[in-house]
Design an enzyme around this catalytic site. Structure first.
Site, PDB file in Angstrom:
ATOM      1  N   HIS A  19       0.836  -1.216   0.000  1.00  0.00           N
ATOM      2  CA  HIS A  19       0.000   0.000   0.000  1.00  0.00           C
ATOM      3  C   HIS A  19       0.864   1.258   0.000  1.00  0.00           C
ATOM      4  O   HIS A  19       0.553   2.248  -0.632  1.00  0.00           O
ATOM      5  CB  HIS A  19      -0.917   0.013   1.231  1.00  0.00           C
ATOM      6  N   ASP A 117      -6.035   6.415   0.509  1.00  0.00           N
ATOM      7  CA  ASP A 117      -6.083   5.182  -0.276  1.00  0.00           C
ATOM      8  C   ASP A 117      -7.358   4.410   0.067  1.00  0.00           C
ATOM      9  O   ASP A 117      -8.203   4.886   0.827  1.00  0.00           O
ATOM     10  CB  ASP A 117      -4.793   4.369  -0.144  1.00  0.00           C
ATOM     11  N   GLN A 354      13.176  -6.417  -5.587  1.00  0.00           N
ATOM     12  CA  GLN A 354      12.409  -6.945  -6.721  1.00  0.00           C
ATOM     13  C   GLN A 354      12.497  -6.127  -8.010  1.00  0.00           C
ATOM     14  O   GLN A 354      12.757  -6.681  -9.073  1.00  0.00           O
ATOM     15  CB  GLN A 354      10.940  -7.081  -6.303  1.00  0.00           C
ATOM     16  N   HIS A 369       2.638 -13.721  -7.379  1.00  0.00           N
ATOM     17  CA  HIS A 369       1.319 -13.840  -6.747  1.00  0.00           C
ATOM     18  C   HIS A 369       0.323 -12.828  -7.346  1.00  0.00           C
ATOM     19  O   HIS A 369      -0.833 -12.807  -6.955  1.00  0.00           O
ATOM     20  CB  HIS A 369       1.450 -13.618  -5.241  1.00  0.00           C
ATOM     21  N   TRP A 372      -0.800  -6.084  -7.380  1.00  0.00           N
ATOM     22  CA  TRP A 372      -0.803  -5.123  -8.490  1.00  0.00           C
ATOM     23  C   TRP A 372       0.548  -4.430  -8.679  1.00  0.00           C
ATOM     24  O   TRP A 372       0.959  -4.156  -9.804  1.00  0.00           O
ATOM     25  CB  TRP A 372      -1.942  -4.119  -8.363  1.00  0.00           C
TER      26      TRP A 372
HETATM   27  N1  UDP Z   1       8.735  -6.443  -2.833  1.00  0.00           N
HETATM   28  C1  UDP Z   1      10.115  -6.356  -2.851  1.00  0.00           C
HETATM   29  N2  UDP Z   1      10.819  -7.436  -2.432  1.00  0.00           N
HETATM   30  C2  UDP Z   1      10.247  -8.595  -2.015  1.00  0.00           C
HETATM   31  C3  UDP Z   1       8.835  -8.668  -2.012  1.00  0.00           C
HETATM   32  C4  UDP Z   1       8.106  -7.567  -2.432  1.00  0.00           C
HETATM   33  O1  UDP Z   1      10.706  -5.333  -3.216  1.00  0.00           O
HETATM   34  O2  UDP Z   1      10.958  -9.524  -1.676  1.00  0.00           O
HETATM   35  C5  UDP Z   1       7.964  -5.267  -3.273  1.00  0.00           C
HETATM   36  C6  UDP Z   1       7.493  -5.482  -4.702  1.00  0.00           C
HETATM   37  O3  UDP Z   1       8.476  -5.024  -5.608  1.00  0.00           O
HETATM   38  C7  UDP Z   1       6.216  -4.680  -4.726  1.00  0.00           C
HETATM   39  C8  UDP Z   1       5.684  -4.764  -3.303  1.00  0.00           C
HETATM   40  O4  UDP Z   1       6.786  -5.141  -2.495  1.00  0.00           O
HETATM   41  O5  UDP Z   1       6.499  -3.325  -5.022  1.00  0.00           O
HETATM   42  C9  UDP Z   1       4.586  -5.796  -3.161  1.00  0.00           C
HETATM   43  O6  UDP Z   1       3.402  -5.272  -3.619  1.00  0.00           O
HETATM   44  P1  UDP Z   1       2.332  -6.144  -4.418  1.00  0.00           P
HETATM   45  O7  UDP Z   1       1.198  -5.239  -4.729  1.00  0.00           O
HETATM   46  O8  UDP Z   1       2.941  -6.843  -5.545  1.00  0.00           O
HETATM   47  O9  UDP Z   1       1.871  -7.259  -3.415  1.00  0.00           O
HETATM   48  P2  UDP Z   1       1.443  -7.242  -1.882  1.00  0.00           P
HETATM   49  O10 UDP Z   1       2.689  -7.305  -1.136  1.00  0.00           O
HETATM   50  O11 UDP Z   1       0.675  -5.987  -1.636  1.00  0.00           O
HETATM   51  O12 UDP Z   1       0.655  -8.493  -1.768  1.00  0.00           O
END
Ligand code: UDP
Length: 484
Positions: A19, A117, A354, A369, A372
């Site tokens: 978020h 948000d 990531q 997974h 977004w």
């Molecule tokens: N992320 C990261 N490293 C990790 C896991 C997640 O940098 O090991 C970041 C990823 O790049 C993204 C966010 O965390 O920007 C995850 O947001 P997303 O909406 O994909 O999934 P959520 O975590 O909300 O389920």
């Protein structure tokens, strides 16, 4: 009274990396491209070091004022032990209202606009108290928004549980939603998270507009449907601004030396990146099947490995990063896995950079997974996906990617329902990495990448959309002042 020259925006983010990231990026964009002064109020979940790291890196260079709200006292709130993540987030945000209000009042100069948000819609009333325009930033896609806004109608029309229905749900002008793809809060209509979800849906139209983290060309039909007054009635009162993709930028030194050297040695587009977002976790059995599937595929991979959980449906949103160090984690893998795959694979514990990994030229696939942010990051990097939805709105996102955008493949059955076996994983990995179908998808996602690059330039639709929001906002300020 005159409209201020430089608009001051107050943004409120709910807890959690997924978020926080899009809100911080929106803040930066408002400052750098549109001359706003931005203060971001965050309610940290304190779930992991990652959250602190995300805030810190968003502060360099220092474009934003970031105010951490004190964690709300939940001791007097009746919250059941098994309350879902969505319920907990909704309650935390609600209970934070006094702190948020006082923090706003304590600002040297009152903000000119409030942006909250999805979990912050209950605070839109503060915009009215201050006599300023207020917007809702839905940091995901238009199909999700359409389902959300149409849910109060479905609530009246559908009897019984959504998941027990046999026909897809029609949303005017949009692709219908299959019962198995509904978002988590719709899984059990007697649960508190469903009531919170319906409340958010009914509060969104109270804003002066909705900001979406997509670009105009990505979901042309769904956006047209959302903007059609005939279909969504009162919702269409406020404009919908498509301002995305707002994602974390690639950092020049984002990859540690060892990881960068390893990636540099791999052939172009040969590595599959495997990660389940900030909170996604697999069961122990699924984790073993995934390990075997990766090994049998013979493909190169980087896997962000997280401790398995007994109940994986809700992810481990509030626990990621707590415990589960390297050696303990490796004990969940099949015996000898590391040794047998050490020439082709890297296992990283819990958290990895990531965006920096995805943007490396050696990466050619993403088993994701479908959160977004991850989805946008993959598209912006031109990387096709294996969609492995787990919770929240991820099943919807996966269907969008596979059936509408054509940049992902997925297991035959939902991974949240049934264990995906090693043979199927092997096939999925080979399909995306080496087979023709994968190459076709890679070409398609690269077209999208080009499309995105255009959308965010000064002549592009996303830039223009945020500029328009600023103009509309000035007009609203003027109207509100005149009305008083
Ligand atoms: N992320 C990261 N490293 C990790 C896991 C997640 O940098 O090991 C970041 C990823 O790049 C993204 C966010 O965390 O920007 C995850 O947001 P997303 O909406 O994909 O999934 P959520 O975590 O909300 O389920």
């Amino acid at each position: 009274m005159e409209t201020p020259k430089q608009l001051r925006a107050a943004l409120l983010s709910s807890p959690g990396q997924g978020h926080l990231i899009p809100v911080l990026e929106l803040g930066k964009r408002l400052v750098t491209d549109h001359g706003f002064e931005v203060t971001i109020f965050v309610l940290p979940s304190k779930a992991s070091h990652a959250e602190a790291e995300i805030i810190e890196s968003a502060m360099t260079p220092k474009l934003l004022n970031i105010v951490e709200l004190p964690p709300p006292d939940l001791s007097a709130v009746a919250l059941s032990q098994d309350a879902t993540v969505i319920t907990r987030l909704a309650v935390m945000m609600r209970e934070a209202q006094p702190a948020f209000r006082s923090a706003l009042m304590a600002m040297e100069a009152q903000p000119d606009v409030l942006i909250v948000d999805l979990f912050g819609t209950e605070h839109l009333c503060i915009g009215d108290e201050l006599g300023i325009p207020k917007y809702v930033y839905i940091a995901t896609n238009a199909w999700f928004l359409a389902l959300l806004l149409h849910s109060p109608t479905l609530d009246k029309e559908v009897n019984g549980e959504y998941v027990d229905q046999t026909e897809p749900f029609n949303i005017p002008g949009c692709k219908p939603v299959r019962p198995e793809d509904v978002v988590d809060p719709m899984l059990d209509r007697s649960d508190q998270q469903y009531r919170e979800y319906l409340r958010m849906a009914s509060e969104i139209p109270m804003g002066d507009g909705i900001l979406l983290n997509v670009w105009e060309d990505l979901q042309v039909e769904t956006l047209a449907a959302l903007r059609n007054k005939e279909f969504l009635g009162p919702v269409a009162n406020g404009p919908i601004y498509t301002i995305g993709p707002l994602i974390r930028p690639v950092r020049p030194a984002g990859l540690e030396k060892e990881l960068l050297e390893w990636l540099d040695k791999q052939p172009s587009e040969s590595v599959l990146f495997v990660s389940f977002g900030s909170g996604g976790t697999l069961s122990a059995e699924q984790l073993v099947e995934l390990a075997w599937g990766l090994e049998l595929s013979g493909q190169r991979f980087i896997w962000v490995l997280r401790k398995p959980v007994v109940k994986s449906l809700d992810g481990s949103f509030f626990n990621v990063g707590k415990g589960g160090g390297g050696d303990e984690l490796l004990s969940f893998l099949p015996d000898g896995f590391e040794l047998r795959t050490r020439n082709v694979g890297l296992v990283l514990p819990s958290w990895a950079p990531q965006v920096d990994i995805l943007s490396h030229p050696s990466v050619g696939g993403f088993l994701s997974h479908c959160g977004w942010n991850s989805t946008l990051e993959s598209m912006v990097s031109g990387v096709p996906m294996i969609a492995w939805p787990l919770y929240a709105e991820q099943r919807l996102n996966a269907t969008l990617l596979v059936e509408e955008t054509g940049v992902a493949i997925r297991p035959k059955e939902l991974p949240s329902k049934k264990i995906v076996r090693r043979e199927e994983i092997e096939k999925l990995v080979r399909t995306i990495m080496v087979e023709k179908e994968g190459h076709v998808m890679r070409a398609r996602v690269k077209e999208l990448k080009t499309n995105v690059e255009k959308a965010v330039t000064k002549e592009g639709t996303s830039y223009e959309s945020l500029r328009k929001m600023k103009e509309d906002c000035k007009m609203r300020i003027h109207q509100i002042k005149k009305a008083h």
